[in-house]
Scaffold this motif. Structure first.
Motif, PDB file in Angstrom:
ATOM      1  N   ARG A  64       0.807  -1.223   0.000  1.00 21.73           N
ATOM      2  CA  ARG A  64       0.000   0.000   0.000  1.00 21.73           C
ATOM      3  C   ARG A  64       0.838   1.269   0.000  1.00 21.73           C
ATOM      4  O   ARG A  64       0.367   2.323  -0.381  1.00 21.73           O
ATOM      5  CB  ARG A  64      -0.939  -0.005   1.203  1.00 21.73           C
ATOM      6  CG  ARG A  64      -2.113  -0.941   1.000  1.00 21.73           C
ATOM      7  CD  ARG A  64      -2.865  -1.136   2.265  1.00 21.73           C
ATOM      8  NE  ARG A  64      -2.067  -1.969   3.164  1.00 21.73           N
ATOM      9  CZ  ARG A  64      -2.545  -2.573   4.225  1.00 21.73           C
ATOM     10  NH1 ARG A  64      -3.795  -2.415   4.562  1.00 21.73           N
ATOM     11  NH2 ARG A  64      -1.773  -3.336   4.977  1.00 21.73           N
ATOM     12  N   GLY A  65       2.078   1.179   0.445  1.00 23.36           N
ATOM     13  CA  GLY A  65       2.887   2.395   0.499  1.00 23.36           C
ATOM     14  C   GLY A  65       4.265   2.094   1.056  1.00 23.36           C
ATOM     15  O   GLY A  65       4.620   0.936   1.298  1.00 23.36           O
ATOM     16  N   ALA A  66       5.026   3.176   1.290  1.00 27.66           N
ATOM     17  CA  ALA A  66       6.405   3.043   1.759  1.00 27.66           C
ATOM     18  C   ALA A  66       6.471   2.355   3.121  1.00 27.66           C
ATOM     19  O   ALA A  66       7.320   1.493   3.356  1.00 27.66           O
ATOM     20  CB  ALA A  66       7.058   4.414   1.832  1.00 27.66           C
ATOM     21  N   THR A  67       5.567   2.703   4.011  1.00 29.44           N
ATOM     22  CA  THR A  67       5.596   2.138   5.362  1.00 29.44           C
ATOM     23  C   THR A  67       5.449   0.619   5.323  1.00 29.44           C
ATOM     24  O   THR A  67       6.216  -0.113   5.959  1.00 29.44           O
ATOM     25  CB  THR A  67       4.473   2.759   6.225  1.00 29.44           C
ATOM     26  OG1 THR A  67       4.619   4.173   6.194  1.00 29.44           O
ATOM     27  CG2 THR A  67       4.526   2.258   7.651  1.00 29.44           C
ATOM     28  N   GLU A  68       4.486   0.149   4.558  1.00 34.29           N
ATOM     29  CA  GLU A  68       4.257  -1.286   4.475  1.00 34.29           C
ATOM     30  C   GLU A  68       5.453  -1.974   3.820  1.00 34.29           C
ATOM     31  O   GLU A  68       5.881  -3.049   4.246  1.00 34.29           O
ATOM     32  CB  GLU A  68       2.974  -1.583   3.699  1.00 34.29           C
ATOM     33  CG  GLU A  68       2.607  -3.048   3.725  1.00 34.29           C
ATOM     34  CD  GLU A  68       1.274  -3.337   3.058  1.00 34.29           C
ATOM     35  OE1 GLU A  68       0.510  -2.394   2.769  1.00 34.29           O
ATOM     36  OE2 GLU A  68       1.000  -4.518   2.821  1.00 34.29           O
ATOM     37  N   GLU A  94      15.655  10.410   8.116  1.00 28.16           N
ATOM     38  CA  GLU A  94      14.624   9.441   7.701  1.00 28.16           C
ATOM     39  C   GLU A  94      13.245   9.768   8.252  1.00 28.16           C
ATOM     40  O   GLU A  94      13.102  10.232   9.380  1.00 28.16           O
ATOM     41  CB  GLU A  94      15.011   8.027   8.167  1.00 28.16           C
ATOM     42  CG  GLU A  94      16.324   7.519   7.639  1.00 28.16           C
ATOM     43  CD  GLU A  94      16.418   7.481   6.126  1.00 28.16           C
ATOM     44  OE1 GLU A  94      15.387   7.282   5.461  1.00 28.16           O
ATOM     45  OE2 GLU A  94      17.527   7.648   5.615  1.00 28.16           O
ATOM     46  N   HIS A  95      12.261   9.471   7.441  1.00 23.19           N
ATOM     47  CA  HIS A  95      10.865   9.489   7.890  1.00 23.19           C
ATOM     48  C   HIS A  95      10.737   8.381   8.945  1.00 23.19           C
ATOM     49  O   HIS A  95      11.414   7.371   8.856  1.00 23.19           O
ATOM     50  CB  HIS A  95       9.987   9.179   6.677  1.00 23.19           C
ATOM     51  CG  HIS A  95       8.522   9.309   6.903  1.00 23.19           C
ATOM     52  ND1 HIS A  95       7.751   8.299   7.422  1.00 23.19           N
ATOM     53  CD2 HIS A  95       7.673  10.335   6.654  1.00 23.19           C
ATOM     54  CE1 HIS A  95       6.496   8.689   7.477  1.00 23.19           C
ATOM     55  NE2 HIS A  95       6.418   9.922   7.011  1.00 23.19           N
ATOM     56  N   HIS A  96       9.856   8.554   9.920  1.00 27.36           N
ATOM     57  CA  HIS A  96       9.797   7.543  10.990  1.00 27.36           C
ATOM     58  C   HIS A  96       9.399   6.164  10.476  1.00 27.36           C
ATOM     59  O   HIS A  96       9.677   5.165  11.118  1.00 27.36           O
ATOM     60  CB  HIS A  96       8.922   8.000  12.165  1.00 27.36           C
ATOM     61  CG  HIS A  96       7.487   8.181  11.830  1.00 27.36           C
ATOM     62  ND1 HIS A  96       6.945   9.400  11.497  1.00 27.36           N
ATOM     63  CD2 HIS A  96       6.482   7.294  11.751  1.00 27.36           C
ATOM     64  CE1 HIS A  96       5.663   9.252  11.237  1.00 27.36           C
ATOM     65  NE2 HIS A  96       5.364   7.989  11.379  1.00 27.36           N
ATOM     66  N   SER A  97       8.770   6.109   9.282  1.00 28.47           N
ATOM     67  CA  SER A  97       8.428   4.783   8.736  1.00 28.47           C
ATOM     68  C   SER A  97       9.677   4.014   8.321  1.00 28.47           C
ATOM     69  O   SER A  97       9.619   2.805   8.099  1.00 28.47           O
ATOM     70  CB  SER A  97       7.484   4.921   7.543  1.00 28.47           C
ATOM     71  OG  SER A  97       8.156   5.503   6.447  1.00 28.47           O
ATOM     72  N   ASN A  98      10.807   4.712   8.215  1.00 28.59           N
ATOM     73  CA  ASN A  98      12.073   4.037   7.901  1.00 28.59           C
ATOM     74  C   ASN A  98      12.984   3.982   9.132  1.00 28.59           C
ATOM     75  O   ASN A  98      14.174   3.741   9.013  1.00 28.59           O
ATOM     76  CB  ASN A  98      12.788   4.749   6.744  1.00 28.59           C
ATOM     77  CG  ASN A  98      13.845   3.879   6.101  1.00 28.59           C
ATOM     78  OD1 ASN A  98      13.805   2.651   6.210  1.00 28.59           O
ATOM     79  ND2 ASN A  98      14.809   4.512   5.451  1.00 28.59           N
TER      80      ASN A  98
HETATM   81  C1  LIG Z   1      10.068  10.163   3.083  1.00 27.46           C
HETATM   82  C2  LIG Z   1       8.811   9.398   3.412  1.00 27.46           C
HETATM   83  N1  LIG Z   1       8.918   8.089   3.696  1.00 27.46           N
HETATM   84  C3  LIG Z   1       7.817   7.385   3.995  1.00 27.46           C
HETATM   85  C4  LIG Z   1       6.563   7.950   4.050  1.00 27.46           C
HETATM   86  C5  LIG Z   1       5.379   7.104   4.393  1.00 27.46           C
HETATM   87  O1  LIG Z   1       4.817   6.736   3.207  1.00 27.46           O
HETATM   88  P1  LIG Z   1       3.487   5.883   3.071  1.00 27.46           P
HETATM   89  O2  LIG Z   1       2.351   6.801   3.405  1.00 27.46           O
HETATM   90  O3  LIG Z   1       3.505   5.464   1.628  1.00 27.46           O
HETATM   91  O4  LIG Z   1       3.536   4.710   4.002  1.00 27.46           O
HETATM   92  C6  LIG Z   1       6.415   9.294   3.755  1.00 27.46           C
HETATM   93  C7  LIG Z   1       5.090   9.897   3.818  1.00 27.46           C
HETATM   94  O5  LIG Z   1       4.905  11.086   3.629  1.00 27.46           O
HETATM   95  C8  LIG Z   1       7.563  10.046   3.433  1.00 27.46           C
HETATM   96  O6  LIG Z   1       7.466  11.348   3.152  1.00 27.46           O
END
Ligand SMILES: Cc1ncc(COP(=O)(O)O)c(C=O)c1O
Length: 117
Positions: A64-68, A94-98
């Motif tokens: 679904r996205g970067a986080t997943e 880094e974004h917290h999802s990474n």
């Molecule tokens: C740099 C970066 N990484 C990851 C994400 C998270 O992405 P996602 O919503 O596709 O999980 C974002 C969301 O804005 C982002 O800006």
């Protein structure tokens, strides 16, 4: 479930409606639309595989996205490869999802999580 008949829509939009609840993920398809949606979904996996020149369509995983995606990599590749005292380097940008998935897998595997500032 197909709730609306939109035969004048382009096939991509019609498919968008059909797939709402019909893709067979792991069990047998129960009806025609489910089978059709599954076939189209799998065909798109092959298209992406060819586009990326991947070795097999089995290498293509839709998320679904970067986080997943990052969670999946950390929980599979990270879990398989990381050993105690290995280091995972993350930049302070880094974004917290990474960040979180790597912190968690480091904790689980006894690896060292290093935040570079
Ligand atoms: C740099 C970066 N990484 C990851 C994400 C998270 O992405 P996602 O919503 O596709 O999980 C974002 C969301 O804005 C982002 O800006």
């Amino acid at each position: 479930m197909l709730r609306r008949h939109k035969s004048r829509l382009p096939s991509s939009k019609r498919f968008g409606i059909i797939i709402q609840q019909n893709i067979r993920m792991c069990t047998a398809a129960f009806h025609y639309l489910s089978e059709l949606a599954t076939q189209k979904y799998e065909a798109s996996r092959v298209k992406v595989q060819k586009y990326l020149n991947a070795g097999s369509e089995r290498e293509i995983i839709f998320v679904r996205g970067a986080t997943e995606a990052i969670n999946l990599v950390a929980a599979t590749y990270g879990k398989m490869k990381l050993k105690p005292s290995d280091e995972v380097l993350i930049t302070g940008l880094e974004h917290h999802s990474n960040i979180v998935p790597w912190q968690m897998i480091c904790e689980e595997k006894g690896a060292i999580f290093v935040l570079c500032r």
